[in-house]
Design a protein around this motif. Structure first.
Motif, short mmCIF file in Angstrom:
data_model
loop_
_atom_site.label_atom_id
_atom_site.label_comp_id
_atom_site.label_asym_id
_atom_site.label_seq_id
_atom_site.Cartn_x
_atom_site.Cartn_y
_atom_site.Cartn_z
N SER A 142 42.67 74.28 -7.43
CA SER A 142 41.80 73.21 -7.91
C SER A 142 41.05 73.69 -9.14
N ASN A 143 40.79 72.75 -10.06
CA ASN A 143 40.02 73.08 -11.24
C ASN A 143 38.52 72.91 -11.01
N THR A 144 38.15 72.53 -9.79
CA THR A 144 36.75 72.36 -9.43
C THR A 144 36.38 73.34 -8.33
N LEU A 145 35.32 74.09 -8.58
CA LEU A 145 34.83 75.07 -7.62
C LEU A 145 33.35 74.83 -7.36
N HIS A 146 32.86 75.42 -6.28
CA HIS A 146 31.43 75.38 -5.98
C HIS A 146 30.90 76.80 -6.09
N VAL A 147 29.90 76.99 -6.94
CA VAL A 147 29.34 78.31 -7.22
C VAL A 147 27.85 78.29 -6.96
N SER A 148 27.22 79.46 -7.05
CA SER A 148 25.81 79.58 -6.70
C SER A 148 24.91 79.43 -7.93
N LEU A 149 23.81 78.73 -7.73
CA LEU A 149 22.81 78.58 -8.79
C LEU A 149 22.07 79.88 -9.05
#
Length: 211
Positions: A142-149
């Motif tokens: 996927s070209n969308t990831l969830h990362v940390s602020l």
């Protein structure tokens, strides 16, 4: 009283996670086919990054380039530091920028561009044959990831391939291995590579100033 604390913890944990979670979208698409051919010829890549989180309002970010040789970090270079001027402070819940790289003639160059400003350009010598280096991101399917602020985000790697017993090489096996990016050199016997790393900084908490 203990049960009240337990209920509070149960309901607050997902909320805190949601506040820290940043949606990151990556795109390398260039709509102009002729321009893409020129970029390929010159060894140029353009990677578009888009981040979304309501807590990005009034935050800023910094980008570092980490250089590794023989499995060890030898230097960290600052590409961009948003704390240098109020003009770099984010005015919405969205942060967008392009990273432009060029791998050619024994050198690797990199710069950041947005619709409002640009970073300096950094250029580094390459110790392996230029044709062996490639730009890779850390996305899987996927070209969308969830990362940390609040934690460092690994954006890109400029690597040489993992060499297989039959003499073939694999880049994707390295970048998408799940191995901590700082350990890629030791894990895959890669003599020289670079990491592009960023971090957001807010006016709250410990991540308020770049190091």
């Amino acid at each position: 009283m203990k049960s009240i604390y337990m209920v509070f913890a149960i309901f607050c944990t997902p909320l805190l996670y949601a506040q820290d979670d940043v949606k990151m979208h990556i795109s390398t698409k260039v709509n102009d086919q002729n321009m893409q051919q020129i970029m390929d010829f010159e060894g140029i890549n353009l990677t578009q990054f888009n981040f979304e989180n309501k807590n990005l309002q009034n935050a800023f970010y910094a980008l570092n380039i980490k250089e590794f040789k023989d499995g060890n970090l030898i230097e960290t270079y600052r590409l961009f530091d948003g704390s240098e001027s109020p003009i770099f402070q984010l005015d919405s819940s969205i942060a967008s920028f392009n990273i432009i790289t060029k791998i050619s003639d024994g050198e690797f160059s990199i710069g950041l561009r947005t619709s409002r400003f640009a970073s300096k350009k950094l250029t580094f010598p390459l110790y392996e044959d230029t044709s062996r280096y490639a730009l890779k991101d850390f996305t899987l399917n996927s070209n969308t990831l969830h990362v940390s602020l609040t934690k460092p985000i690994h954006l890109l790697a400029i690597i040489t391939p993992k060499m297989n017993p039959d003499g073939s090489g694999s880049y994707c096996e390295v970048a998408q291995s799940g191995v901590t990016p700082e350990l890629l050199g030791k894990e895959f016997d890669i003599p020289h590579y670079f990491l592009v790393e960023m971090q957001f900084y807010t006016n709250k908490g410990a991540n308020s100033k770049p190091q």
